[in-house]
Design an enzyme around this catalytic site. Structure first.
Site, short mmCIF file in Angstrom:
data_model
loop_
_atom_site.label_atom_id
_atom_site.label_comp_id
_atom_site.label_asym_id
_atom_site.label_seq_id
_atom_site.Cartn_x
_atom_site.Cartn_y
_atom_site.Cartn_z
CB ILE A 108 -0.87 0.06 1.29
CG1 ILE A 108 -1.69 -1.22 1.48
CG2 ILE A 108 -1.78 1.30 1.26
CD1 ILE A 108 -2.39 -1.29 2.84
CG HIS A 109 3.00 3.15 -2.99
ND1 HIS A 109 2.67 2.06 -3.74
CD2 HIS A 109 3.32 4.12 -3.86
CE1 HIS A 109 2.79 2.35 -5.02
NE2 HIS A 109 3.18 3.60 -5.14
#
Ligand code: UD1
Ligand code: UDP
Length: 362
Positions: A205-206
């Site tokens: 997740i970024h």
């Protein structure tokens, strides 16, 4: 022909590794690698130079982090004299980061033709910084290297001349083919993390839209926690996500069951991807790598630029705000597969790009 390649973020070091190698095979091409320094931690930058044999940059501008305007602006200011002093015949940029846009703008203002690798991708969501970066970069590029038919169609629809668009396949496939076997030989990540092949979920997740919004981020982490009740979940944590979790009052509590690790080197990442039961991600590169390794993928976003993956059934989109749906989607994806097809070319993208550039230089 003198080519100045401008990179700065993790996925660009990875993409550049193979194309730089192929450009270096030709005596008539001189490549100068410029690193903007957008990513600078050892495990977000240097590790890729070491592992993938990417040449040392000719210059590192060390711009680092900052708000969009400042980061992009500082890159522009720093890039202009470097381009002027070295007078390249072409500037080559990858993808859709602020380094991409700054490289393209600096070159365009100095009338240096731009080669854009990964042109034509569209999410049709202009709230994404990447969407702005890619549209602007495409519209000032001379050679647009589209990875897919969809990307090519997007460019033609926006009025870009057909002779400037080259559907060459996806450079990430070249990268996966070049380093896949090496990852199997060199990485011991499964032992280090005590994982059984085919029995864990790999998550990343970024994206700004998922990390800057506490509701979405806590929903995603809650969903991964739920999945971790029945299967290990490994989450290599991007520094942006780590900072965002640190800001949340209950941040650490949301990570209780997850196997949190620092950002990984590429060979460890490739092996983890290859052996995962499911990949859950908001990364562009990781979505495609899941497909290259024939691992089912859940994309933690409302839309994707890589629409072929969804159409072929290898990937499904899920609303990050709906923790229950995210968890169910990951669990349901275990053991599934999609239609076998080859929308990203044959792994010879770097060579095709080199041919186009050499022809232009004649
Ligand atoms: C950038 C790209 C994104 C790409 C991603 C790949 C833009 C607008 N976004 O997002 O498209 O998918 O890279 O990973 O260009 N940080 C560190 N150490 C580092 C790098 C970053 O701690 O080495 C932290 C800093 O707090 C920084 C934050 O991460 O503010 C975000 O970094 P930034 O490069 O601005 O954007 P990314 O989220 O990495
Ligand atoms: N990657 C990596 N280590 C990690 C996470 C990702 O080597 O801990 C690699 C991944 O395999 C892919 C690339 O980084 O090749 C994707 O970069 P990222 O997700 O940062 O950006 P995006 O592709 O979304 O722009």
């Amino acid at each position: 022909m003198k080519v100045m390649t401008i990179v700065g973020a993790r996925p660009q070091f990875i993409k550049a590794s193979v194309l730089s190698m192929v450009l270096a095979e030709d005596d008539t091409i001189e490549e100068l690698l410029v690193n903007t320094g957008q990513h600078y931690d050892w495990n977000m930058a240097s590790v890729f130079f070491t592992e993938l044999g990417l040449r040392e940059p000719f210059i590192n501008l060390a711009i680092g982090s900052g708000p969009h305007g400042r980061q992009t602006g500082e890159m522009l200011v720093a890039l202009e004299p470097v381009i002027e002093a070295n007078a390249p015949d072409a500037v080559l940029v990858y993808g859709d980061t602020n380094s991409t846009l700054a490289g393209a703008l600096a070159a365009a203002k100095l009338h240096v033709p731009i080669a854009h690798v990964e042109a034509g991708l569209r999410s049709f969501n202009k709230r994404m910084p990447e969407e702005i970066n890619r549209i602007l970069t495409d519209h000032c590029s001379q050679w647009l290297f589209a990875p897919t038919a969809t990307a090519r169609d997007n460019l033609l629809r926006e009025g870009i001349a057909e002779e400037q668009v080259f559907q060459v396949g996806d450079i990430m496939l070249d990268v996966a083919l070049t380093f896949g076997e090496r990852a199997v030989r060199a990485s011991n990540i499964l032992e280090r993390l005590q994982l059984t092949p085919g029995d864990y979920v790999l998550a990343t997740i970024h994206r700004a839209e998922n990390t800057d919004d506490a509701v979405r981020l806590s929903s995603l982490l809650a969903a991964l926690e739920r999945v971790a009740e029945s299967m290990p979940v490994v989450l290599p944590l991007h520094p942006r996500t780590r900072t965002a979790i640190g800001r949340m009052p209950n941040g650490e509590a949301l990570l209780k069951r997850l196997n949190i690790v620092e950002p990984l080197g590429f060979l460890d990442m490739l092996l983890l991807e290859k052996k995962a039961a499911v990949i859950a991600t908001d990364s562009g590169g990781v979505q495609k790598e899941a497909f290259f390794h024939q691992v089912p993928c859940v994309t933690l976003r409302d839309e994707t630029e890589w629409v072929e993956l969804v159409e072929l059934g290898w990937n499904r989109l899920v609303d990050p705000k709906d923790a229950k749906a995210v968890a169910a989607s990951i669990r349901d994806a275990v053991g599934t597969s999609g239609v076998r097809s080859n929308p990203y070319g044959d792994g010879c993208t770097a060579r095709s790009i080199k041919q186009v550039l050499l022809r232009a230089a004649q």
